[in-house]
Design an enzyme around this catalytic site. Sequence first.
Site, PDB file in Angstrom:
ATOM      1  N   GLY A 169       0.842  -1.189   0.000  1.00  0.00           N
ATOM      2  CA  GLY A 169       0.000   0.000   0.000  1.00  0.00           C
ATOM      3  C   GLY A 169       0.875   1.236   0.000  1.00  0.00           C
ATOM      4  N   GLN A 226       2.827  10.099   1.785  1.00  0.00           N
ATOM      5  CA  GLN A 226       4.140   9.445   1.921  1.00  0.00           C
ATOM      6  C   GLN A 226       5.102   9.848   0.807  1.00  0.00           C
ATOM      7  OE1 GLN A 226       2.267   5.329   2.507  1.00  0.00           O
ATOM      8  NE2 GLN A 226       4.132   5.208   3.724  1.00  0.00           N
ATOM      9  N   CYS A 247       5.828   0.044   7.907  1.00  0.00           N
ATOM     10  CA  CYS A 247       5.437   1.239   7.157  1.00  0.00           C
ATOM     11  C   CYS A 247       6.643   1.708   6.354  1.00  0.00           C
ATOM     12  CB  CYS A 247       4.985   2.343   8.108  1.00  0.00           C
ATOM     13  SG  CYS A 247       4.443   3.831   7.254  1.00  0.00           S
ATOM     14  N   LEU A 248       6.417   2.057   5.098  1.00  0.00           N
ATOM     15  CA  LEU A 248       7.528   2.475   4.246  1.00  0.00           C
ATOM     16  C   LEU A 248       8.135   3.797   4.727  1.00  0.00           C
ATOM     17  CD1 LEU A 248       5.973   1.460   0.833  1.00  0.00           C
ATOM     18  CD2 LEU A 248       7.698   0.231   2.167  1.00  0.00           C
ATOM     19  N   HIS A 280      -4.716   1.188   7.283  1.00  0.00           N
ATOM     20  CA  HIS A 280      -3.370   1.754   7.457  1.00  0.00           C
ATOM     21  C   HIS A 280      -3.177   2.938   6.506  1.00  0.00           C
ATOM     22  CE1 HIS A 280       1.148   1.293   8.083  1.00  0.00           C
ATOM     23  NE2 HIS A 280       1.088   2.049   6.998  1.00  0.00           N
ATOM     24  N   GLU A 281      -3.667   2.798   5.252  1.00  0.00           N
ATOM     25  CA  GLU A 281      -3.477   3.876   4.268  1.00  0.00           C
ATOM     26  C   GLU A 281      -4.393   5.061   4.551  1.00  0.00           C
ATOM     27  OE1 GLU A 281      -0.645   1.472   2.955  1.00  0.00           O
ATOM     28  OE2 GLU A 281      -0.900   3.619   2.672  1.00  0.00           O
ATOM     29  N   HIS A 311      -2.963   7.283   7.052  1.00  0.00           N
ATOM     30  CA  HIS A 311      -1.950   8.207   6.510  1.00  0.00           C
ATOM     31  C   HIS A 311      -2.614   9.500   6.034  1.00  0.00           C
ATOM     32  CE1 HIS A 311       1.960   6.264   6.610  1.00  0.00           C
ATOM     33  NE2 HIS A 311       1.497   5.157   6.032  1.00  0.00           N
TER      34      HIS A 311
HETATM   35  O1  LIG Z   1       3.793   2.316   4.446  1.00  0.00           O
HETATM   36  C1  LIG Z   1       2.730   1.937   3.956  1.00  0.00           C
HETATM   37  O2  LIG Z   1       1.679   2.544   4.070  1.00  0.00           O
HETATM   38  C2  LIG Z   1       2.745   0.655   3.185  1.00  0.00           C
HETATM   39  C3  LIG Z   1       2.714  -0.500   4.118  1.00  0.00           C
HETATM   40  C4  LIG Z   1       1.263  -0.885   4.203  1.00  0.00           C
HETATM   41  C5  LIG Z   1       0.922  -1.959   5.183  1.00  0.00           C
HETATM   42  C6  LIG Z   1       1.512  -2.030   6.435  1.00  0.00           C
HETATM   43  C7  LIG Z   1       1.149  -3.040   7.313  1.00  0.00           C
HETATM   44  C8  LIG Z   1       0.190  -3.971   6.959  1.00  0.00           C
HETATM   45  C9  LIG Z   1      -0.404  -3.889   5.725  1.00  0.00           C
HETATM   46  C10 LIG Z   1      -0.044  -2.882   4.847  1.00  0.00           C
HETATM   47  C11 LIG Z   1       3.727  -1.446   3.494  1.00  0.00           C
HETATM   48  O3  LIG Z   1       3.099  -2.347   2.661  1.00  0.00           O
HETATM   49  S1  LIG Z   1       4.792  -2.195   4.675  1.00  0.00           S
HETATM   50  C12 LIG Z   1       5.487  -3.527   3.860  1.00  0.00           C
HETATM   51  C13 LIG Z   1       4.608  -4.749   3.873  1.00  0.00           C
HETATM   52  C14 LIG Z   1       4.742  -5.639   2.844  1.00  0.00           C
HETATM   53  C15 LIG Z   1       3.980  -6.802   2.833  1.00  0.00           C
HETATM   54  C16 LIG Z   1       3.058  -7.079   3.866  1.00  0.00           C
HETATM   55  C17 LIG Z   1       2.909  -6.161   4.888  1.00  0.00           C
HETATM   56  C18 LIG Z   1       3.705  -4.983   4.909  1.00  0.00           C
HETATM   57 ZN   LIG Z   2       2.476   3.327   6.177  1.00  0.00          ZN
END
Ligand SMILES: O=C(O)C[C@@H](Cc1ccccc1)[C@H](O)SCc1ccccc1
Ligand SMILES: [Zn+2]
Length: 173
Positions: free
Chosen positions: A44, A49, A92-93, A134-135, A138
């Site tokens: 996501g 971000q 979270c990225l 989660h998104e 943000h």
């Molecule tokens: O930073 C973001 O918003 C993207 C996150 C979203 C996310 C975090 C936790 C759980 C679900 C979604 C990134 O995808 S974090 C990397 C990741 C990759 C695979 C599975 C879960 C998290």
């Molecule tokens: Zn995030």
Amino acid sequence: VLPILIAPHPTLKRRADPVQEVDDEIRQLTEDMLETMYDAPGVGLAAPQVDISKRVIVLDCANEGEAPQPYRMINPELLWTSEQPDTREEGCLSLPEIYADVTRPAACKVAYLDEQGQRQELEAEGLLAVCIQHEIDHLDGVLFVDHLSALKRNMLMRKLAKQQAGKKPNKKA
Ligand SMILES: O=C(O)C[C@@H](Cc1ccccc1)[C@H](O)SCc1ccccc1
Ligand SMILES: [Zn+2]
């Protein structure tokens, strides 16, 4: 690929502005965000971000080896969240190498405009439900660490700061 902001950063704490019109510029933004998300990799990404304070998110929770299932959501709104909670380790990225268990509603229903500006509704559970919540967080300036105790949040933010200090070459040197 767009640069992803690392916390702390004011844009990550600001409430993003609603999109007035789904035009070519917004459609280009969603494509740039999807490219950035796949490159990270992540499941996501929210516009704040990549330092764009607009209510736009993209997600693709398909597993490796499955056909991609990208969603482009403009002005997403949670219509409903389940009483039933679910706890999952989140990352979270914008908070690299920081992970913690977060409890959220296990299922949710989201309304949004798609890239054609058509109103859509989607009911989700599992990873997709977590990702949507989660998104959308943000877009409201909320990071997953904001759901933790102040003690745990401060510990994780100190860890992030130390890690980032170690990375950035000192300009003065
Ligand atoms: O930073 C973001 O918003 C993207 C996150 C979203 C996310 C975090 C936790 C759980 C679900 C979604 C990134 O995808 S974090 C990397 C990741 C990759 C695979 C599975 C879960 C998290
Ligand atoms: Zn995030």
